[in-house]
Design an enzyme around this catalytic site. Sequence first.
Site, PDB file in Angstrom:
ATOM      1  N   CYS A 302     -41.208  17.784 -34.562  1.00 19.08           N
ATOM      2  CA  CYS A 302     -41.644  19.192 -34.689  1.00 19.08           C
ATOM      3  C   CYS A 302     -40.636  19.966 -35.534  1.00 19.08           C
ATOM      4  CB  CYS A 302     -41.802  19.846 -33.329  1.00 19.08           C
ATOM      5  SG  CYS A 302     -42.763  18.887 -32.153  1.00 19.08           S
ATOM      6  N   ALA A 304     -40.688  21.681 -38.478  1.00 21.50           N
ATOM      7  CA  ALA A 304     -40.921  22.912 -39.248  1.00 21.50           C
ATOM      8  C   ALA A 304     -40.314  24.107 -38.514  1.00 21.50           C
ATOM      9  CB  ALA A 304     -42.420  23.108 -39.458  1.00 21.50           C
ATOM     10  N   PRO A 305     -39.801  25.085 -39.287  1.00 20.65           N
ATOM     11  CA  PRO A 305     -39.820  25.205 -40.753  1.00 20.65           C
ATOM     12  C   PRO A 305     -38.659  24.527 -41.468  1.00 20.65           C
ATOM     13  CG  PRO A 305     -38.959  27.210 -39.800  1.00 20.65           C
ATOM     14  CD  PRO A 305     -39.317  26.328 -38.637  1.00 20.65           C
ATOM     15  N   GLY A 306     -37.784  23.841 -40.749  1.00 20.42           N
ATOM     16  CA  GLY A 306     -36.755  23.044 -41.400  1.00 20.42           C
ATOM     17  C   GLY A 306     -35.332  23.547 -41.258  1.00 20.42           C
ATOM     18  N   LYS A 308     -33.294  23.624 -38.538  1.00 21.67           N
ATOM     19  CA  LYS A 308     -32.479  22.648 -37.811  1.00 21.67           C
ATOM     20  C   LYS A 308     -32.354  21.354 -38.612  1.00 21.67           C
ATOM     21  CE  LYS A 308     -33.954  24.378 -33.269  1.00 21.67           C
ATOM     22  NZ  LYS A 308     -35.035  25.235 -33.784  1.00 21.67           N
ATOM     23  N   ASP A 326     -43.953  16.773 -38.826  1.00 21.73           N
ATOM     24  CA  ASP A 326     -44.737  17.886 -38.293  1.00 21.73           C
ATOM     25  C   ASP A 326     -46.205  17.546 -38.490  1.00 21.73           C
ATOM     26  OD1 ASP A 326     -43.998  20.973 -37.448  1.00 21.73           O
ATOM     27  OD2 ASP A 326     -46.016  20.787 -38.265  1.00 21.73           O
ATOM     28  N   CYS A 506     -37.040  27.768 -26.979  1.00 24.59           N
ATOM     29  CA  CYS A 506     -36.682  29.173 -27.222  1.00 24.59           C
ATOM     30  C   CYS A 506     -37.436  30.057 -26.235  1.00 24.59           C
ATOM     31  CB  CYS A 506     -36.969  29.575 -28.666  1.00 24.59           C
ATOM     32  SG  CYS A 506     -38.671  29.276 -29.188  1.00 24.59           S
TER      33      CYS A 506
END
Length: 548
Positions: A302, A304-306, A308, A326, A506
């Site tokens: 998972c 996205a958006p990149g 990490k 993703d 989060c």
Amino acid sequence: MKKARDLNLLLKTTRRISSTPKMDPSDRYCFSPILRWNPEVENYFIKAYGADHFSVISKALTRPSSYSCVRVNTLKSTSDAVIEKLLKIIKEKGFDGDCHGKEGLEPDENVGSPPEESLKKGPIVKCHIPGLDYVLFVKGSGPHVIDYGYVPGAPPKEVIVSRKCAEAVLRGAQVFVPGVLACSAHVEKGDTVAVSVAIEQRNPNGGWASGMTRGTVLQGLQTDPYYFERNGLYIGQGTTTMSRAGLFRASEGIAVDMNDRVFRLPSFYDVLEGEIFLQNLPSIVAAHALDPQKGERILDMCAAPGGKTTAIAILMKDEGELVAIDRSHNKAQVIQKLAFEMSLTCITTYKLDALKAIRQRNETDDINTNQSSNSLRFDDEKASSSTTEGFNLDKTCKDNVSNAIEDGGTYVSKADIRKAMRRMRNGPGRNQCLGGRVENSKGFYPDSFDRVLLDAPCSALGLRPRLFVGEETIDSLKRHATYQRRMFDQAVKLVRPGGVIVYSTCTINPGENEAVVRYALNTYKFLSLASQVSSSFLPLTVNFTSQA
């Protein structure tokens, strides 16, 4: 249908006007949002955290952090060099980094947290957490009292923006055209306008929507749509960059230049591109907890958006193999584009559902398909890199066709010729830009990775600022947790014995945090809990080690 809805809204507003006493302008033109929780969800969190603590959490969620968190690309620069450059930029822009709000408002809930304590030393400081000296905190300020110029009988000109746009503005962004929902009449370029936010309301069908037709004209009267619902939801004041007509005709661009904000955080738009990356501290901590090493094979589920993903690649010194997946092709392409822009070569991106990441040993690779797709991508990139300067497109394409036929090549149709001409004339399409097309994947064999990062999709109830939470229900929270457990099952099978899994969210929901951790430890006895990070400013990051 639309007329009936507008009439119903007008009748409800009229009834509100007749029964509502006159309101003090200072109570209306301010920022004092209250999160409206689903009653069952609110009771659930009160039982989990206690009424007083949850009240503090709920209030804090409506406000942005009092600092911006910046990650330094250590492959291109150093923290000291970036601090020197940022201080110069802040001085040139005249940004006021005073962390205290103006008189009349309470300070931000973040005061007293470790980043805030560190920022008392200066406008930019390094992170105090050991090993995270490549993370910088840039001081912001707020909340501030803003004079909107209200005069009885002559309310200020106003622009209403969507909730998501408002949340971005509170973090330091400008108001862009797509976020504008409504505007006062006779607004011209250069006018000063008050900016408020339209929060989603329950509609007759049981869903949630802003309930406002884009382009609505505001009169500044109590008959305006959701006039009373917008009390205490003013996020600042700015200058329009176009007229009212332009606001709803343009497709992009800045609509309002926000020059007086309730919360003032520096904008990093087009600032030191490639050297710094604006990212929330919990996201950086998740990549740091993974502790990636050079030469390892790592999976980011998972991805996205990149953010990490690129953080992990930099910690690996861009040496090894980092697989980012993703299930959305467009989102996977965003990762690939970001990696390309940051010149990171160890990242390989695939379109793949994380719930289908395991590949059985009896499956065979479709080598021919991969070779043909790679060949096609090479041809497309070669064609896209051509320019029209000094060439006749028609002649070039026809020459290519004739050469292919003479050499015994495959016949090229006229449709392909026209497509190639369009690409050469208009530039590369989405699948050919910045890194090329994202390939599909059939999954990976068990025990394939040294480390796995599972930043699971969640209810996101820990993101700040957050102005709307009404759509979450007990059932939706349970579905999130079920989904996360299934993804964790995949992660456990993909990591090698002795490898590391980092699980992060989060959200503040214990059902998606501590409950999933308990599930993992009870289901997989060979897992050991290496570390856990959780506090008022970090939702959850858990480091597991596989002993099998």
